[in-house]
Design a protein around this motif. Sequence first.
Motif, mmCIF file in Angstrom:
data_model
loop_
_atom_site.group_PDB
_atom_site.id
_atom_site.type_symbol
_atom_site.label_atom_id
_atom_site.label_comp_id
_atom_site.label_asym_id
_atom_site.label_seq_id
_atom_site.Cartn_x
_atom_site.Cartn_y
_atom_site.Cartn_z
ATOM 1 N N GLY A 144 26.229 19.493 9.431
ATOM 2 C CA GLY A 144 26.033 19.399 10.875
ATOM 3 C C GLY A 144 26.753 20.512 11.612
ATOM 4 N N ALA A 145 27.975 20.819 11.172
ATOM 5 C CA ALA A 145 28.740 21.901 11.804
ATOM 6 C C ALA A 145 28.109 23.264 11.536
ATOM 7 C CB ALA A 145 30.181 21.888 11.290
ATOM 8 N N MET A 146 27.473 23.427 10.389
ATOM 9 C CA MET A 146 26.815 24.693 10.068
ATOM 10 C C MET A 146 25.714 25.023 11.069
ATOM 11 S SD MET A 146 26.465 24.599 5.911
ATOM 12 C CE MET A 146 25.427 26.060 5.851
ATOM 13 N N GLY A 147 24.978 23.999 11.511
ATOM 14 C CA GLY A 147 23.908 24.240 12.471
ATOM 15 C C GLY A 147 24.435 24.750 13.797
ATOM 16 N N LYS A 148 25.463 24.085 14.335
ATOM 17 C CA LYS A 148 25.998 24.489 15.638
ATOM 18 C C LYS A 148 26.749 25.815 15.553
ATOM 19 C CE LYS A 148 25.165 21.578 19.035
ATOM 20 N NZ LYS A 148 23.878 21.133 18.503
ATOM 21 N N SER A 149 27.500 26.020 14.474
ATOM 22 C CA SER A 149 28.316 27.234 14.372
ATOM 23 C C SER A 149 27.608 28.368 13.648
ATOM 24 C CB SER A 149 29.649 26.918 13.674
ATOM 25 O OG SER A 149 30.460 26.134 14.506
ATOM 26 N N ALA A 150 26.287 28.232 13.452
ATOM 27 C CA ALA A 150 25.446 29.336 12.954
ATOM 28 C C ALA A 150 25.957 29.914 11.642
ATOM 29 C CB ALA A 150 25.336 30.425 14.018
ATOM 30 N N GLN A 151 26.252 29.051 10.682
ATOM 31 C CA GLN A 151 26.646 29.542 9.369
ATOM 32 C C GLN A 151 25.408 29.934 8.567
ATOM 33 O OE1 GLN A 151 30.246 29.842 8.482
ATOM 34 N NE2 GLN A 151 29.801 29.857 10.666
ATOM 35 N N LEU A 152 25.634 30.591 7.446
ATOM 36 C CA LEU A 152 24.550 31.130 6.636
ATOM 37 C C LEU A 152 23.495 30.056 6.350
ATOM 38 C CD1 LEU A 152 23.934 33.884 5.311
ATOM 39 C CD2 LEU A 152 24.806 32.936 3.180
ATOM 40 N N PHE A 153 22.225 30.429 6.440
ATOM 41 C CA PHE A 153 21.026 29.595 6.330
ATOM 42 C C PHE A 153 20.700 28.869 7.640
ATOM 43 C CE2 PHE A 153 23.044 29.396 2.026
ATOM 44 C CZ PHE A 153 22.182 30.277 1.397
ATOM 45 N N PHE A 154 21.677 28.685 8.513
ATOM 46 C CA PHE A 154 21.422 28.101 9.831
ATOM 47 C C PHE A 154 21.692 29.117 10.945
ATOM 48 C CE2 PHE A 154 22.245 24.495 7.130
ATOM 49 C CZ PHE A 154 21.415 23.494 7.605
ATOM 50 N N HIS A 155 21.861 30.379 10.576
ATOM 51 C CA HIS A 155 22.344 31.389 11.520
ATOM 52 C C HIS A 155 21.229 32.020 12.345
ATOM 53 C CE1 HIS A 155 20.782 33.708 8.152
ATOM 54 N NE2 HIS A 155 20.598 34.687 9.020
ATOM 55 N N THR A 156 19.977 31.821 11.989
ATOM 56 C CA THR A 156 18.888 32.642 12.527
ATOM 57 C C THR A 156 18.689 32.467 14.029
ATOM 58 O OG1 THR A 156 17.340 30.897 11.864
ATOM 59 C CG2 THR A 156 17.652 32.729 10.343
ATOM 60 N N TRP A 157 19.145 31.334 14.587
ATOM 61 C CA TRP A 157 18.936 31.117 16.019
ATOM 62 C C TRP A 157 19.899 31.932 16.877
ATOM 63 C CZ3 TRP A 157 22.722 29.331 19.293
ATOM 64 C CH2 TRP A 157 23.835 28.737 18.705
ATOM 65 N N LEU A 158 21.050 32.305 16.326
ATOM 66 C CA LEU A 158 22.101 32.884 17.162
ATOM 67 C C LEU A 158 21.731 34.259 17.737
ATOM 68 C CD1 LEU A 158 24.948 32.126 18.168
ATOM 69 C CD2 LEU A 158 25.873 33.440 16.279
ATOM 70 N N PRO A 159 21.252 35.219 16.923
ATOM 71 C CA PRO A 159 20.873 36.513 17.529
ATOM 72 C C PRO A 159 19.711 36.382 18.513
ATOM 73 C CG PRO A 159 21.133 36.705 15.146
ATOM 74 C CD PRO A 159 21.142 35.250 15.454
ATOM 75 N N ASP A 160 18.769 35.485 18.222
ATOM 76 C CA ASP A 160 17.624 35.321 19.121
ATOM 77 C C ASP A 160 18.020 34.680 20.446
ATOM 78 O OD1 ASP A 160 16.116 36.412 17.167
ATOM 79 O OD2 ASP A 160 15.161 34.568 16.507
ATOM 80 N N ALA A 161 19.174 34.018 20.486
ATOM 81 C CA ALA A 161 19.631 33.409 21.746
ATOM 82 C C ALA A 161 19.991 34.454 22.779
ATOM 83 C CB ALA A 161 20.836 32.505 21.474
ATOM 84 N N MET A 162 19.969 35.734 22.396
ATOM 85 C CA MET A 162 20.252 36.818 23.344
ATOM 86 C C MET A 162 19.157 36.982 24.384
ATOM 87 S SD MET A 162 23.164 37.897 22.440
ATOM 88 C CE MET A 162 23.404 36.185 22.089
ATOM 89 N N GLU A 163 18.040 36.266 24.223
ATOM 90 C CA GLU A 163 16.956 36.359 25.195
ATOM 91 C C GLU A 163 17.329 35.728 26.529
ATOM 92 O OE1 GLU A 163 14.193 38.063 25.005
ATOM 93 O OE2 GLU A 163 14.801 38.748 23.027
ATOM 94 N N GLY A 164 18.338 34.886 26.541
ATOM 95 C CA GLY A 164 18.804 34.317 27.794
ATOM 96 C C GLY A 164 19.608 35.335 28.589
ATOM 97 N N PRO A 165 19.920 35.048 29.842
ATOM 98 C CA PRO A 165 20.766 35.960 30.640
ATOM 99 C C PRO A 165 22.123 36.178 29.967
ATOM 100 C CG PRO A 165 19.738 34.294 32.036
ATOM 101 C CD PRO A 165 19.449 33.900 30.625
ATOM 102 N N THR A 166 22.722 37.328 30.197
ATOM 103 C CA THR A 166 23.990 37.689 29.548
ATOM 104 C C THR A 166 25.111 36.679 29.799
ATOM 105 O OG1 THR A 166 23.404 40.023 29.634
ATOM 106 C CG2 THR A 166 25.717 39.500 29.323
#
Length: 646
Positions: free
Chosen positions: A228-250
Amino acid sequence: MVVLAIFLPLFGYLLSSFFGRFLGKGVCFLTTLNILSSFLISFSLFVDIISNQTFYKIKLGTWLCVDNLNVYWCFYFDSLTSVMLIIVTFISLLVHIYSTEYMENDPHLNRFMSLLSLFTFFMLILVTASNFLQMFVGWEGVGLASYLLINFWFLRLQANKSAIKAMLVNRVGDFFLLLSLFFIHYNFKSLDYDIIFNLCPDFVDYKVYLLGFNLYYLDLITLLLFLGAMGKSAQLFFHTWLPDAMEGPTPVSALIHAATMVTAGVFLLTRCSYLLEYSPTTLNLIMFIGALTSFFAASTGLFQNDMKKVIAYSTCSQLGYMIFACGLSSYDVAMFHLSNHAFFKALLFLGAGSIIHSISDEQDMRKTGGLKNLLPFSYSIMLIGSLALIGFPFLSGFYSKDTILEIAYSKFTFFGHLSYYLGCFSAFCTAFYSTRLLFLVFLSEPIGNKSRILNAHESSFRISLPLILLSVLSIFVGFLTKDLFVGFNSSFWNTSIFILPTNYLLTDIEFMPLVSKQLPLILTVLGCCVSYFVNLFKLDSTFILKMTYFFRMFYNFLSRKWYFDRVYNEFVTQNILFYGFNFSYKIIDRGLLEFFGPTTIINTFQSINLYLRNKFQTGYIFDYLFDFLLCFLFFIFLLFLCTSML
């Protein structure tokens, strides 16, 4: 009074949502004032806990009471909570101030400010909960708020896709966390932290038979908590959402990456130290995954060209450090690095936003250059943030990151030394891409659009003030808090964190070889020099190297993020969609369910209706009179039968 610190952001969100059209830009003042008040209350609580070595548990009322499940609305304020309150409210306050200028011309400014307050409220719920179910409310709330903020510019297709991706990846982790809550309640008969943490020594040898395996019960629970913590903290295999979250305002990126969503996983592991300490198998797994995440993200950031994505991958890498510090049972050091990281990462994101804002929203570093003289203040800010990130001596990142690596070496196990060397290589990569960012944006020759470069200007006071405060803290906060958080004689954490005596390694780092202590610093300096040398001189030998087949394969592998997205899209997502359409939809939904459900019922009634219509609706009056006579005699018979029974 301390509970007010939690609900003030909620009041700001509700007032902004319902009365925003009447308040206009007064929403900015209202939400910022609420967050400021929340920060001041949190700071007074922090001082009180340091001074009196105490904690508070405030029960508001009953939430659920079903059989043996009793859940209360109860808030727990201890040293761990007070640190998170300070970080969340302070970073949120600066982001609110920053956003009033950065988003000033956006037509949906009121909605943006209200969502920032909602995000802050759910994070405060998460860190102050006294039971797992209340924590899960905040856990899901930050996921919802992040979806709304990443998708703030909802007319952009990429923002829609990124928000959905973040939501779905986090749902996978949330599923495992929910399973852990089921297992916890099934055996502990409670979801309250105090009860569970006091009882866990009694379950050390308790085993459970699951899916053909005889597992230790605490191993199972802690493994699910970690997933569960891996999903929120973007650990390996669950990390793919974090760079794409840059689409929001800075400002959203700064709030998500510095203080709120991604730190929830580290906070959860630290809060559950009482469970993790009795599960060495899970601790080794946490250590390995954290070190691998740090190495993966740092190597991926080497050749990224989007300014915000470079900083995003650095977040992922630093989260790897925090996670494998938890795997080393050094939860206090993990929290120390979390607090340091919050300030310099917020500084980097907000500084990048200031630069992007000043050059007409250009994020590609290859289209900038030569901004050192045009934006000297922004250059100073990014230089301080980058030096803190790479762990330059006597800046905030230096104290915490080097301590984590030294503890990893002092573990003297295979996983410990593996984590140490992966962490050292990550330090080299971090120095390389941080120097590359500074060089391409500020020190190189201008290679971007001429009008954008010439029109570059420093931002206003409302943007500069948060940057000044964060730069000061990025320099001094590590030095000022190191003895409080990780000092040998410090009793700050009290009962918030539990470490078994056999797992305490902080004293062992004093006996490390000098070379092992200096290796991270040597690699950091080497990474800076190599990056500067390669980007400055652009030698023929470097060009020849870039043209070789091996380097092109290496470059493609790293720039395309180890092909994780491609594997997920081609082998996971496409197959799920294919079988979902051809099996679950066409065979089950439109097939079996439709056949045994609506289709069969409709066809049966239509057949009966057709039979009765053909049988009785003949069009002859004597048939209708005969049917009427039969029905009349039948009702007379029923009436006689009922009368005789009475």
